[in-house]
Design a protein around this motif. Sequence first.
Motif, mmCIF file in Angstrom:
data_model
loop_
_atom_site.group_PDB
_atom_site.id
_atom_site.type_symbol
_atom_site.label_atom_id
_atom_site.label_comp_id
_atom_site.label_asym_id
_atom_site.label_seq_id
_atom_site.Cartn_x
_atom_site.Cartn_y
_atom_site.Cartn_z
ATOM 1 N N GLY A 10 0.817 -1.211 0.000
ATOM 2 C CA GLY A 10 0.000 0.000 0.000
ATOM 3 C C GLY A 10 0.849 1.258 0.000
ATOM 4 N N LEU A 13 2.268 1.699 -3.560
ATOM 5 C CA LEU A 13 1.244 2.241 -4.459
ATOM 6 C C LEU A 13 1.016 3.732 -4.195
ATOM 7 N N THR A 22 -1.616 4.295 -10.546
ATOM 8 C CA THR A 22 -1.827 3.549 -9.311
ATOM 9 C C THR A 22 -2.856 2.448 -9.508
ATOM 10 N N SER A 26 -2.271 -1.612 -9.258
ATOM 11 C CA SER A 26 -3.024 -2.399 -8.271
ATOM 12 C C SER A 26 -3.587 -3.686 -8.864
ATOM 13 N N TRP A 32 -2.121 -7.173 -4.237
ATOM 14 C CA TRP A 32 -1.951 -5.759 -4.538
ATOM 15 C C TRP A 32 -3.310 -5.061 -4.589
ATOM 16 N N ARG A 33 -4.331 -5.797 -5.010
ATOM 17 C CA ARG A 33 -5.666 -5.213 -5.030
ATOM 18 C C ARG A 33 -6.162 -4.956 -3.614
ATOM 19 N N TRP A 36 -4.526 -1.902 -2.340
ATOM 20 C CA TRP A 36 -5.209 -0.734 -2.902
ATOM 21 C C TRP A 36 -6.454 -0.372 -2.089
ATOM 22 N N LEU A 40 -3.987 1.986 0.764
ATOM 23 C CA LEU A 40 -3.569 3.114 -0.067
ATOM 24 C C LEU A 40 -3.825 4.415 0.694
ATOM 25 N N THR A 72 -11.416 2.806 -2.115
ATOM 26 C CA THR A 72 -10.381 2.843 -1.086
ATOM 27 C C THR A 72 -11.022 3.014 0.294
#
Length: 419
Positions: A10, A13, A22, A26, A32-33, A36, A40, A72
């Motif tokens: 996070g 990113l 970004t 993600s 990684w999602r 995010w 993030l 987010t």
Amino acid sequence: MENIPVEVIGNILSHIGSARETVIASTTCKKWREAWRSHLHTLSFSSCDWSVYHELTSNSLEILITQTIFQTKALRCLIVSMSDVHEFSTAPVIAWLMYTRDTLRELHFYVSTPPMFNIIEKCGRQKLEVLALGRSFITRVEPSYQKFPCLRSLSLSFVSISELDLCLLLTACPRLETLCMVSPEIAMSDSQASMELSSSSLKEFSVESFGLDKFVIEADLLECLHLKDCTFEVFELIGKASLKVLKVDDVSVIHLDIGDNADNLEFVDISNFTIMWPKFYHMISKASKLRRLRLWGVVFEDDEEVVDLETISVCFPQLMHLSLSYDLRDGVLNYGLQGSSLLMNVSVLELGWTSINELFAVWVDGLLQRCPNLKKMVIHGFVSEVKTHEECIILAKFTEFIIQLGRQYMDVKIEFEYE
């Protein structure tokens, strides 16, 4: 990569910058999602990052930004900066602020909104520490209701506000340390075009592209004052000798008064400025702690006024960084080599010209001799596209002279910066 904690992802990113980049990053994988969505902390929508923003309608941009923000959960910094062609409606902006109000610490909002929309009303009583607004309207400030208990930095660019509301806004920010204003549209409450601002916590104040008959700022803790591209008849600082940095760039002012705030000055930067040297010298002569002095493109009102190195070396014994621009008028050289006092602590010397002649090399040599502990010298020069044969000869001789100086002063690093 599989072993990297999701919180660190996070953070990675958040340092990408552009919201579009970004979002693309993600999609790397499920982890990684998740970073995010939950970790993030910075999201930036800027028309400078992606040319497609210019092609979208304001309504399409509002939908795009809304969908992105709502994915987010932990935004601490939100940046929305769009070109002048876009104007956002009230509803989506309020939705963004309400959705992020529990986590947001920084808001940078440079978008036109309807005149009746007062963004200050929606930001009050939040945990914002940094607020930067551009092309906005601020009206009806109520300090008792619209409090900013955590705000430390406030920036207003092309913002319309009345003098009264600006004073009330400062009252609503009890911990404000930095105030920056660029081209503000301030409606004055009287016909005298004079304004007084007061803050008990302010440490840095800068104003650019602004003009008034009289401007008075009262700030006991002010350490840095920067005036740029301004016009005042009177500018007055009232404080308790806490000023450390004074920068004046392309300012027209008849009376500049910093009171007794010169005692602790460490950096004075005056450029593109017309001054009466005796008055200005009297103002800063007590700055015995001065470490950096820059006098660049300064014009002295009286033709007989000359500032020499003897005055500089005696008044500012702790000076470490000296920047002077060469100015020869009617055969009289400002920053001349009169006297014999040395600048013992100067380790960095910046010298420049706008119109070079043969005497410039002699002046540079004289300054080098006055700085026995010099470590670095930077030559700033202006070279026109069309040069006469005489100018080419002078520049060639100066280059040869500097090469010889380099051999003589082996411990001094010499750099050139030409325009």
